[in-house]
Design a protein around this motif. Sequence first.
Motif, PDB file in Angstrom:
ATOM      1  N   ASP A  84       8.310  55.010   4.185  1.00  0.00           N
ATOM      2  CA  ASP A  84       7.283  55.546   5.053  1.00  0.00           C
ATOM      3  C   ASP A  84       7.987  56.180   6.044  1.00  0.00           C
ATOM      4  O   ASP A  84       9.195  56.314   6.462  1.00  0.00           O
ATOM      5  CB  ASP A  84       6.034  54.688   5.159  1.00  0.00           C
ATOM      6  CG  ASP A  84       6.426  53.410   5.902  1.00  0.00           C
ATOM      7  OD1 ASP A  84       7.741  53.537   6.616  1.00  0.00           O
ATOM      8  OD2 ASP A  84       5.931  52.456   5.831  1.00  0.00           O
ATOM      9  N   HIS A  85       7.036  56.919   6.817  1.00  0.00           N
ATOM     10  CA  HIS A  85       7.515  57.829   8.107  1.00  0.00           C
ATOM     11  C   HIS A  85       8.195  56.473   9.100  1.00  0.00           C
ATOM     12  O   HIS A  85       9.114  56.890   9.654  1.00  0.00           O
ATOM     13  CB  HIS A  85       6.335  58.289   8.937  1.00  0.00           C
ATOM     14  CG  HIS A  85       7.007  59.006  10.167  1.00  0.00           C
ATOM     15  ND1 HIS A  85       7.568  60.209   9.877  1.00  0.00           N
ATOM     16  CD2 HIS A  85       6.675  58.894  11.353  1.00  0.00           C
ATOM     17  CE1 HIS A  85       7.895  60.648  11.306  1.00  0.00           C
ATOM     18  NE2 HIS A  85       7.135  59.982  11.956  1.00  0.00           N
ATOM     19  N   TYR A  86       7.744  55.465   9.494  1.00  0.00           N
ATOM     20  CA  TYR A  86       8.121  54.587  10.279  1.00  0.00           C
ATOM     21  C   TYR A  86       9.461  53.989  10.001  1.00  0.00           C
ATOM     22  O   TYR A  86      10.506  53.993  10.704  1.00  0.00           O
ATOM     23  CB  TYR A  86       7.064  53.126  10.453  1.00  0.00           C
ATOM     24  CG  TYR A  86       7.899  52.065  11.291  1.00  0.00           C
ATOM     25  CD1 TYR A  86       7.958  52.196  12.633  1.00  0.00           C
ATOM     26  CD2 TYR A  86       8.275  50.833  10.754  1.00  0.00           C
ATOM     27  CE1 TYR A  86       8.492  51.164  13.280  1.00  0.00           C
ATOM     28  CE2 TYR A  86       8.876  50.074  11.280  1.00  0.00           C
ATOM     29  CZ  TYR A  86       9.151  50.122  12.620  1.00  0.00           C
ATOM     30  OH  TYR A  86       9.303  49.062  13.503  1.00  0.00           O
ATOM     31  N   TYR A  88      11.526  55.499   7.967  1.00  0.00           N
ATOM     32  CA  TYR A  88      12.471  56.740   7.631  1.00  0.00           C
ATOM     33  C   TYR A  88      13.030  56.955   9.200  1.00  0.00           C
ATOM     34  O   TYR A  88      14.302  56.968   9.381  1.00  0.00           O
ATOM     35  CB  TYR A  88      11.450  57.880   7.436  1.00  0.00           C
ATOM     36  CG  TYR A  88      12.423  58.961   7.856  1.00  0.00           C
ATOM     37  CD1 TYR A  88      13.507  59.470   6.833  1.00  0.00           C
ATOM     38  CD2 TYR A  88      12.074  59.959   8.735  1.00  0.00           C
ATOM     39  CE1 TYR A  88      14.216  60.825   6.896  1.00  0.00           C
ATOM     40  CE2 TYR A  88      13.022  61.031   8.875  1.00  0.00           C
ATOM     41  CZ  TYR A  88      13.869  61.412   8.138  1.00  0.00           C
ATOM     42  OH  TYR A  88      14.608  62.744   8.481  1.00  0.00           O
ATOM     43  N   GLU A  89      12.304  56.672  10.291  1.00  0.00           N
ATOM     44  CA  GLU A  89      12.603  56.880  11.517  1.00  0.00           C
ATOM     45  C   GLU A  89      13.504  56.213  12.164  1.00  0.00           C
ATOM     46  O   GLU A  89      14.620  56.100  12.680  1.00  0.00           O
ATOM     47  CB  GLU A  89      11.566  56.770  12.755  1.00  0.00           C
ATOM     48  CG  GLU A  89      10.672  57.962  12.491  1.00  0.00           C
ATOM     49  CD  GLU A  89      11.213  59.197  12.985  1.00  0.00           C
ATOM     50  OE1 GLU A  89      12.148  59.343  13.993  1.00  0.00           O
ATOM     51  OE2 GLU A  89      11.124  60.375  12.598  1.00  0.00           O
ATOM     52  N   ASN A 112      14.500  57.187  -1.052  1.00  0.00           N
ATOM     53  CA  ASN A 112      13.236  57.307  -0.518  1.00  0.00           C
ATOM     54  C   ASN A 112      12.270  56.494  -1.634  1.00  0.00           C
ATOM     55  O   ASN A 112      11.947  57.019  -2.479  1.00  0.00           O
ATOM     56  CB  ASN A 112      12.652  58.529  -0.257  1.00  0.00           C
ATOM     57  CG  ASN A 112      11.231  58.887  -0.036  1.00  0.00           C
ATOM     58  OD1 ASN A 112      10.764  59.835  -0.208  1.00  0.00           O
ATOM     59  ND2 ASN A 112      10.637  57.731   0.610  1.00  0.00           N
ATOM     60  N   GLU A 130      13.417  65.530   5.722  1.00  0.00           N
ATOM     61  CA  GLU A 130      13.814  64.464   5.721  1.00  0.00           C
ATOM     62  C   GLU A 130      15.308  64.212   5.334  1.00  0.00           C
ATOM     63  O   GLU A 130      16.115  63.655   6.198  1.00  0.00           O
ATOM     64  CB  GLU A 130      12.978  63.313   4.898  1.00  0.00           C
ATOM     65  CG  GLU A 130      11.652  62.921   5.423  1.00  0.00           C
ATOM     66  CD  GLU A 130      10.752  62.217   4.530  1.00  0.00           C
ATOM     67  OE1 GLU A 130      11.526  61.423   3.710  1.00  0.00           O
ATOM     68  OE2 GLU A 130       9.437  62.042   4.636  1.00  0.00           O
TER      69      GLU A 130
END
Length: 643
Positions: A84-86, A88-89, A112, A130
Amino acid sequence: MDSIRVIVCGDEGVGKSSLIASLVKEKYVPNIQHVIPELIIPRDFSNSSHSPNSTIVVDTSSSDTYTLQYEVRQADVIWLVYSDHYTYERISLYWIPTFRSLGVNLPIVLCNNKVDIDKSIKEETVINEEFIPLLREFKEIEACIRCSAKENCNVIQAFYLCQRAVTYPIAPLYDYKDSNLKTLAVAALKRIFYLCDKDQDEFLNDKEFLELQEKCFHKTMDINELHLIKSTLNTSIPGSAGQNGITEEGFLALNKLYVEIGRHETIWGILRAYHYTDSLSVDDKCLHPKMEVGQNSSVELSPKGYQFLVDLFLLFDKDNDGGLNEQELTKLFYPTPGIPRSWKECNFPKSVVCNEQGDITLQGWLAQWSMCTFLDYKITLEYLGYFGYSDRVESSGRRNGEEPTTTALHVTKQRKSRKRYGKTYRSTVGDRTVFNCFIIGARGCGKTSLLISFLGRQYSSAYSPTIQPRLVVNNVELKGGKQCYLIIQELGELEGAILENKTKLESCDVICFAYDSSDPESFQYLIDLRSKYPELDHIPAVYVALKADLDRQQQRADLQPEPYTRSLYLGPPMHISSGWSSSLGELLGQLVQAAADPKTATPGLKPEPESELMMTPFALGCGALGFMTLISLWYLRGTISRK
C-alpha cells in the motif's frame, strides 16, 4: 552456479509469507504461519547453463532486526515487498537506507503485492508513479513487478526476476539515471562487434550476424526476423543497418534496446559466449588456460598458431604493401590491452625485420611471436584469447565450435643432461625450431652492430652504449632449407645479474662470446668473464672476432684466441664484419647448430675419438656382415656333413 539465496523483506502484513507459499504450492494458502522456514527450490524447468542448481528462499520478520541483518549479509538478491501507500513510502525512507547501512551491494526486485484488492488502479499508473521514480533514484533496484499471492498472479515471474537479477545482472550493463549502457558494457560489446566482423569492413553482414546468433544462442534466426531488426534500427538510427550490414553504432543500439525492453539476458548470452564475467572482464580461464610444460622443455607456435597469425597479418594489411604500419597495428590490437609491455621493453618493432618505411613485415611479425612464445608463452595465450583465436580457427568438430588456444602452441621434448668423460653436457632435442642466444663481450666490441646487421638494417658507425637488455629475433635458414628462429640478447648493464640467474642461464641455448679483433684489450674480458661465471661452461659456445674489416691486433691476453678456444675443444673464432653478409650468415648457422646439437660446442667437452665416430655405422655394417658370414659357414658345414 550451485545455488543462489533469495531473502524476502518488507513490512509486517505486506504478504511475504503468502507469496512464498503461493510460489511453492502454485495456489493461495490461507492461514499460514507468520514466518515460513527456509525453503530450497531445485533448478527451474529451463535448465539453462547459467541457472542455479537450486534457489534458497528465506522469509523474514521486520521485527527481528538481528536475524534480518544476518540474512541480508548472506543473501544474493533481495525480494522487497510492499502492498500500500504507507509500505511503499517505507521503501525509500527505511528499507533501502537500511540495506545500504549494512554495506551490502545486492540487487533488489521490488514487488507490489495484493494488487487484487483494488483492481481500479491501472498498471500504467503504478509504473509511472511508483516504479520509475524508485528505479531512477536507487540503482540497486533491478526490476519491479505487480503480484497477487491470493490470485497467484506473477508470483513465479517475480521469483524468476530474483534469479535473473543474480544470473543476468542489469547493474553492470545499464545506468538508469543516464538511460545508457555503461562504459564497460560498451567496451565489451565493441570488442565483440570487432571479433564478429570477420572481414573487418566495419559492418556485420547477414552471414556474420547469423553466425553470432548461432554461437551465442545455439539456434538459427529467421531471415525475416533479421530484416525486422535492421528495419527497427534504421528507424531509430538512420543508416545503422543497410545492405552492407549493421554498423557498430547499430549493434550498440540493439543491445541497449534489449535492456530497455527487459531482455538483458540476451546481452548476457552474447557476453558470456565471448567469455565475459559478471564484472565484464574476459574470463581468466580463456586468457590463461592450463598448459603442462615440463622442466627443460620450451614452448613454440604450432602450425595452427602460425597460420592464425599469418591470417591476422593479412587481414589487417589493408594497403597490401607487405607491412603493418602504426595505424594497422593499432587496429589489429584493438580487442587487447594493447601491444604487450614486454614487446615495448625490447623496442618493438625495431626488434624484428621491418620494411624501408619502418613497418613490420610478415617475417618480422612471425619472428616476434615466436620470440614471445619462447620467452613467455602465457603472454601469447593471453593475446590469442583476446584476438578470438577460438572462434577464428576451425574447431575440428569440437563442442560449441571452439578451439582451445593451447592448440596454437607446441611443447618441445624435454632437454636432458648427459655425461662424457665426466663432463656434463646437454642432449640434442630434435623438435626445437626456436633458439635463444646470449651475446657477451666487452663494451664497444660491436655487439649492437651485429644485432642490427642480423635484422638486415644499415650499419651505423656511431657508438651508443647498451644500457637495458636488447633483444632481436629473425629466422635463419640452415643447410637443406630448414627454417629456425634465433633470438639474440645483448645483456647491457644487467649482464652480471643475468649471468648469476640460474633460470635465465637455463633458457639460454648458446652463448656468442664476441671480441673486437682490432682492440688488443678486448679478448681478455672474455677470459675473465668465464673465470667469474663457471656455470657458463655448461652452455654451448661460439667465439667470434668482430670488426674483421679493420686491422687485426695481437691480443694482450693470457692466451691468444685460437689457442684458447682450442684448449676448450671449440673451433677457432669466426672473423665477422657487419658489412660482410656471407660471414654473418655462416655465424648464424653455426650458432643454431651449436644450440641444436650441444655436444659439438660445449666448452671443455672432449670430442669423441674419430675411430668411435667412424665405427658407429661402420661397425654395425661389419657386425651384420660377420653375423651373416657365420650363418653361411654354419649352413655350408651342415650341408657338407649331410653329404
